[in-house]
Motif scaffolding. Sequence first.
Motif, PDB file in Angstrom:
ATOM      1  N   LEU A 245      73.462 119.609  54.201  1.00 41.66           N
ATOM      2  CA  LEU A 245      72.667 120.544  54.931  1.00 41.66           C
ATOM      3  C   LEU A 245      71.172 120.467  54.679  1.00 41.66           C
ATOM      4  O   LEU A 245      70.746 119.802  53.769  1.00 41.66           O
ATOM      5  CB  LEU A 245      72.781 121.938  54.456  1.00 41.66           C
ATOM      6  CG  LEU A 245      74.266 122.537  54.526  1.00 41.66           C
ATOM      7  CD1 LEU A 245      74.498 123.676  53.772  1.00 41.66           C
ATOM      8  CD2 LEU A 245      74.509 122.288  56.213  1.00 41.66           C
TER       9      LEU A 245
ATOM     10  N   LYS B 161      65.658 122.975  54.198  1.00 40.47           N
ATOM     11  CA  LYS B 161      65.155 124.149  54.790  1.00 40.47           C
ATOM     12  C   LYS B 161      66.287 125.192  55.019  1.00 40.47           C
ATOM     13  O   LYS B 161      66.117 126.366  54.381  1.00 40.47           O
ATOM     14  CB  LYS B 161      64.747 124.101  56.153  1.00 40.47           C
ATOM     15  CG  LYS B 161      63.493 125.019  56.694  1.00 40.47           C
ATOM     16  CD  LYS B 161      62.580 124.399  57.721  1.00 40.47           C
ATOM     17  CE  LYS B 161      62.490 125.248  58.842  1.00 40.47           C
ATOM     18  NZ  LYS B 161      61.953 124.411  60.112  1.00 40.47           N
ATOM     19  N   ARG B 162      67.416 124.843  55.650  1.00 37.26           N
ATOM     20  CA  ARG B 162      68.566 125.616  55.895  1.00 37.26           C
ATOM     21  C   ARG B 162      69.054 125.952  54.286  1.00 37.26           C
ATOM     22  O   ARG B 162      69.457 127.105  54.360  1.00 37.26           O
ATOM     23  CB  ARG B 162      69.721 124.738  56.434  1.00 37.26           C
ATOM     24  CG  ARG B 162      70.538 125.940  57.230  1.00 37.26           C
ATOM     25  CD  ARG B 162      71.752 125.004  57.716  1.00 37.26           C
ATOM     26  NE  ARG B 162      72.770 125.841  57.875  1.00 37.26           N
ATOM     27  CZ  ARG B 162      72.927 126.728  59.032  1.00 37.26           C
ATOM     28  NH1 ARG B 162      72.317 126.731  59.787  1.00 37.26           N
ATOM     29  NH2 ARG B 162      74.076 127.620  58.858  1.00 37.26           N
TER      30      ARG B 162
ATOM     31  N   ILE C 103      66.935 128.638  52.897  1.00 37.59           N
ATOM     32  CA  ILE C 103      66.873 130.111  53.626  1.00 37.59           C
ATOM     33  C   ILE C 103      67.998 130.939  53.393  1.00 37.59           C
ATOM     34  O   ILE C 103      68.295 131.798  52.777  1.00 37.59           O
ATOM     35  CB  ILE C 103      66.602 129.842  55.305  1.00 37.59           C
ATOM     36  CG1 ILE C 103      64.989 129.386  55.082  1.00 37.59           C
ATOM     37  CG2 ILE C 103      66.617 131.387  55.770  1.00 37.59           C
ATOM     38  CD1 ILE C 103      64.791 129.217  56.631  1.00 37.59           C
ATOM     39  N   TYR C 104      69.140 130.080  53.714  1.00 34.31           N
ATOM     40  CA  TYR C 104      70.702 130.630  53.693  1.00 34.31           C
ATOM     41  C   TYR C 104      71.370 130.821  52.111  1.00 34.31           C
ATOM     42  O   TYR C 104      72.147 131.799  51.950  1.00 34.31           O
ATOM     43  CB  TYR C 104      71.413 130.217  54.481  1.00 34.31           C
ATOM     44  CG  TYR C 104      71.118 130.404  55.996  1.00 34.31           C
ATOM     45  CD1 TYR C 104      71.399 131.464  56.691  1.00 34.31           C
ATOM     46  CD2 TYR C 104      70.507 129.455  56.744  1.00 34.31           C
ATOM     47  CE1 TYR C 104      71.002 131.770  57.872  1.00 34.31           C
ATOM     48  CE2 TYR C 104      69.959 129.838  58.195  1.00 34.31           C
ATOM     49  CZ  TYR C 104      70.304 131.023  58.745  1.00 34.31           C
ATOM     50  OH  TYR C 104      69.916 131.128  59.807  1.00 34.31           O
ATOM     51  N   HIS C 105      70.857 129.792  51.312  1.00 36.22           N
ATOM     52  CA  HIS C 105      71.553 129.764  49.973  1.00 36.22           C
ATOM     53  C   HIS C 105      70.796 130.516  48.888  1.00 36.22           C
ATOM     54  O   HIS C 105      70.982 131.212  48.298  1.00 36.22           O
ATOM     55  CB  HIS C 105      72.212 128.582  49.753  1.00 36.22           C
ATOM     56  CG  HIS C 105      73.004 128.012  50.836  1.00 36.22           C
ATOM     57  ND1 HIS C 105      74.457 128.440  50.716  1.00 36.22           N
ATOM     58  CD2 HIS C 105      72.952 127.519  51.838  1.00 36.22           C
ATOM     59  CE1 HIS C 105      75.165 127.710  51.737  1.00 36.22           C
ATOM     60  NE2 HIS C 105      74.472 127.458  52.554  1.00 36.22           N
ATOM     61  N   THR C 106      69.750 129.528  48.654  1.00 35.11           N
ATOM     62  CA  THR C 106      68.671 129.945  47.611  1.00 35.11           C
ATOM     63  C   THR C 106      68.243 131.265  47.637  1.00 35.11           C
ATOM     64  O   THR C 106      68.377 132.161  46.975  1.00 35.11           O
ATOM     65  CB  THR C 106      67.399 128.978  47.542  1.00 35.11           C
ATOM     66  OG1 THR C 106      67.880 127.555  47.917  1.00 35.11           O
ATOM     67  CG2 THR C 106      66.973 129.052  45.985  1.00 35.11           C
TER      68      THR C 106
ATOM     69  N   ARG D 206      68.832 134.104  49.636  1.00 34.24           N
ATOM     70  CA  ARG D 206      69.713 135.243  49.339  1.00 34.24           C
ATOM     71  C   ARG D 206      70.306 135.406  48.004  1.00 34.24           C
ATOM     72  O   ARG D 206      70.287 136.543  47.513  1.00 34.24           O
ATOM     73  CB  ARG D 206      70.966 134.706  50.280  1.00 34.24           C
ATOM     74  CG  ARG D 206      71.840 135.720  50.648  1.00 34.24           C
ATOM     75  CD  ARG D 206      73.013 135.712  51.630  1.00 34.24           C
ATOM     76  NE  ARG D 206      73.809 136.885  51.323  1.00 34.24           N
ATOM     77  CZ  ARG D 206      74.676 137.434  52.237  1.00 34.24           C
ATOM     78  NH1 ARG D 206      74.704 137.063  53.545  1.00 34.24           N
ATOM     79  NH2 ARG D 206      75.364 138.520  51.960  1.00 34.24           N
ATOM     80  N   HIS D 207      70.537 134.268  47.471  1.00 36.15           N
ATOM     81  CA  HIS D 207      71.141 134.455  45.898  1.00 36.15           C
ATOM     82  C   HIS D 207      70.101 135.059  45.202  1.00 36.15           C
ATOM     83  O   HIS D 207      70.581 135.745  44.538  1.00 36.15           O
ATOM     84  CB  HIS D 207      71.519 133.077  45.682  1.00 36.15           C
ATOM     85  CG  HIS D 207      71.882 132.873  44.245  1.00 36.15           C
ATOM     86  ND1 HIS D 207      73.387 133.357  43.972  1.00 36.15           N
ATOM     87  CD2 HIS D 207      71.397 132.843  43.022  1.00 36.15           C
ATOM     88  CE1 HIS D 207      73.563 133.249  42.731  1.00 36.15           C
ATOM     89  NE2 HIS D 207      72.459 133.134  41.914  1.00 36.15           N
TER      90      HIS D 207
END
Lengths: 271, 313
Positions: free
Chosen positions: B215, B218-219, B222-225, B227-228
């Motif tokens: 991945l 950037k993705r 935004i979507y993993h780090t 949010r966590h």
Amino acid sequence: MIHRSRARIAVIVTLAILAFILILAPYIAPFDPTQVKMEERLKPISMEHLLGTDHLGRDVFSRILTGAQTTVGASFLILFISLLVGVPFGLLSGYLGGKIDRIFMRIVDAFMTFPDYIVAIILSGFLGPGMFNLVLAIVMVKWVGYARLARSVVLTEKQKDYISMAKINGMSSLNILRRHMIPHVTGNVMVLATLDIGKIILMIASLSYIGLGAQPPAPEWGAMLNEAKGFFYNAPQLMLIPGLSIMMVVLIFNLLGDYLRDHFDVKNQKG
Amino acid sequence: MKQIGKRLLELCLFLFLLSIISFVFMKAAPGDPVRYMLNIDDVAISNEQIESLREELGFNDPVYIQYWNWLIRFFQFDLGDSFMTKQPVIEELASKIPATLTLTFSSMVVMMLIAVPLGTLAALYKNQWIDHASRIFALIGASVPSFWLGLLFIQFFSVELGVLPSMGSDGFFHLIMPSLTLGIAMAAVYVRLLRSSLLESLGQDFIRSARARGLSPKRIFIYHTFRHCLTPVITIFGVSLGSLLGGTVIIEVLFSYPGVGKLVVEAIIRRDYPIIQGYVLFMGLFVVIINLLVDLSYRYLNPEIRLKGADRQ
């Protein structure tokens, strides 16, 4: 590594100077900090008045020195009482456990729900403005943190084998608390206390600034700033000096706190 | 849902206790409000006048009757009248609340605008100049008294440059300095917290596996780090909203900003009990509701907590 130890020495030296000023303030101060001399009002910085004079002709340097005693002295007093109340409370609650502990945690949670400043403002609202009441109010805010910290340390230690061993060998609870628990609590509490000193100083100054703490003519840094705000045009130094003093003292304690935290390697375990 | 109901019940119980505590404290507090009320006119007053006012305010009844009367009126949204202005407390508070909320939220916007980019950059470029800069910012921010920062702003923007108004609340320009003062002070705390929680999640296994799956950085960010690390950030958000409200009291007095904070400080200095009491209840309600909302948002953001909660039932 070298610049670290140098920073440490710098912090220790400034602390020593601060302690010196605190204890000897009345002797160093060249003038009476509350003596009004209208003909000398708003004098700029000079050899006679090292930091100038305020709107009532009082010597600012003398007021800063004695003000340090009020502001920093009161913070130490608050810290001391909070430790005296909070640590034993937390030790016992954690060690005894059961119902007492549950009730205790409820009280602590209720206190923790509210932000420090709101509780202190509301308490000094109930008690009325004044330095003594302010000290009382901040103690009531601060003891909770220490109780909670002491309790959490006791809870982790209690589960360890050496405590069971001590119990099997017939060591009394009092001795277990004294020999095993207190040494573990001390390091953690010391770090929290140094990090707290700065916050307490800021709190005293802020609440004095809005008129809930030290009352005039007592020299206190926050109250001095309050008196200075009418003289933005004529004497901006009146506003700069007490603020810088607060900032420097708090900065020193924050640096010391950071250093102690790394030294004792404790994580922020307030939670 | 059941848990939310339980929390709401706790909330009611808590407010009830708060009302009793605040009432008892008020009664035990030193300083006679009757004398304060009569003293404003600076006219000599007789003991008879004091007594009749006492009777009128119901101060001669036993404490529990006073509390009961007060409680009944409370449920009718009647918190009594301010001693000073003779206006109903609820109206006094209601007229000041919007100003305080505006200040709180604009400060929060300032805080976010500083803390989020700075904290993120500090985590991404760990131990580089931006990280060091954020550390210095945090250290100084934690050492400067916020009201002094405000005074410096007044000195610079109002006195030297003359571009911003130093007091009152009359539109956007009056909000700039108060919210900058509060926002900067709060951002100092927030930056480091955001950085460390970002760093923690950057080191997690699922980040590594996401990277292994190819991945884009950037993705992942935004979507993993991001949010966590939202959970700890939201907790702090809740707590900081509380301390922001505490901070507004001082900033409101500093900038003569007509909010609840300034109102309560004046009430404290003049021993205007009904206003203080109203403030205590308002703050209690506000803080508890925020905590409830923070709790709910956890459930939304972190499925783990949701599942654990379901297990227990």
